[in-house]
Design an enzyme around this catalytic site. Structure first.
Site, PDB file in Angstrom:
ATOM      1  N   HIS A 117      19.596   7.315  70.726  1.00  0.00           N
ATOM      2  CA  HIS A 117      18.840   8.540  70.971  1.00  0.00           C
ATOM      3  C   HIS A 117      17.496   8.230  71.618  1.00  0.00           C
ATOM      4  O   HIS A 117      17.039   7.095  71.590  1.00  0.00           O
ATOM      5  CB  HIS A 117      18.586   9.277  69.650  1.00  0.00           C
ATOM      6  CG  HIS A 117      17.797   8.444  68.674  1.00  0.00           C
ATOM      7  ND1 HIS A 117      18.380   7.432  67.942  1.00  0.00           N
ATOM      8  CD2 HIS A 117      16.489   8.433  68.345  1.00  0.00           C
ATOM      9  CE1 HIS A 117      17.455   6.844  67.195  1.00  0.00           C
ATOM     10  NE2 HIS A 117      16.288   7.431  67.435  1.00  0.00           N
ATOM     11  N   HIS A 139      12.592   5.995  75.381  1.00  0.00           N
ATOM     12  CA  HIS A 139      13.461   4.822  75.334  1.00  0.00           C
ATOM     13  C   HIS A 139      14.619   5.055  74.378  1.00  0.00           C
ATOM     14  O   HIS A 139      14.582   5.961  73.557  1.00  0.00           O
ATOM     15  CB  HIS A 139      12.668   3.594  74.879  1.00  0.00           C
ATOM     16  CG  HIS A 139      12.220   3.673  73.453  1.00  0.00           C
ATOM     17  ND1 HIS A 139      11.139   4.435  73.056  1.00  0.00           N
ATOM     18  CD2 HIS A 139      12.731   3.120  72.313  1.00  0.00           C
ATOM     19  CE1 HIS A 139      11.000   4.329  71.738  1.00  0.00           C
ATOM     20  NE2 HIS A 139      11.957   3.541  71.262  1.00  0.00           N
TER      21      HIS A 139
END
Length: 172
Positions: free
Chosen positions: A36, A117
């Site tokens: 995620h 990220h």
């Protein structure tokens, strides 16, 4: 009693599968949450607060249109911490959504600046980190996709995270 919540973007299955091919080996949180992009890291809230917050989140989602993300390379947060990740190129849409979500949730400001990220390795010793990062950072990652929703998650007693509610961008 308060529960721990977070707000994330889940990428496509293709990008999740790619991230998981590394996470299986290098991320002890592999089983706790799918790959995620964190938009708002863990915060505590009561049932009442979360009901209000979901209303706010629906309003925020409506104002933002779906947008493209591009995972461009493998990078690391060292020396701050031994986290290896797919770098997601920051875009104005992503940063705006992040800012608005964080402005509307009570609690302390995020610990770090927003660096979009997808974690693929963490909690590695210094030696492991430099070995793994040394071998991975040359791997090409070039993945683009459209994001059209974000998710409010909550943490279960066993430490895993599950979706509380999903918010579609630009939709009623």
């Amino acid at each position: 009693m308060s529960t721990k919540y977070g707000i994330v973007i889940f990428p496509s299955k293709k990008l999740q599968d790619l991230a998981n091919s590394y996470r299986k080996r290098y991320d002890p949180h592999y089983a706790l949450i799918p790959p995620h992009v964190t938009l708002r890291s863990g915060f505590e809230a009561s049932e009442e607060e979360i009901k209000e917050l979901t209303e706010t989140l629906h309003g925020i989602a409506k104002k933002h249109q779906p947008f493209q993300i591009n995972a461009s390379k493998i990078s690391s947060f060292q020396p701050v911490n031994n986290v290896i990740y797919f770098k997601v190129e920051p875009t104005s849409q992503l940063e705006e959504l992040h800012r608005e979500l964080n402005d509307n949730i009570a609690g302390e400001a995020p610990e770090y600046n927003f660096v979009p990220h997808i974690t693929i390795g963490q909690k590695l010793s210094n030696d492991e980190h430099s070995d793994v990062y040394g071998s991975l950072r040359m791997q090409p990652v070039n993945h683009e996709e459209v994001i059209d929703r974000f998710h409010l998650l909550y943490q279960l007693e066993n430490g895993s995270w599950t979706v509380y509610e999903t918010f579609r961008l630009g939709k009623e």
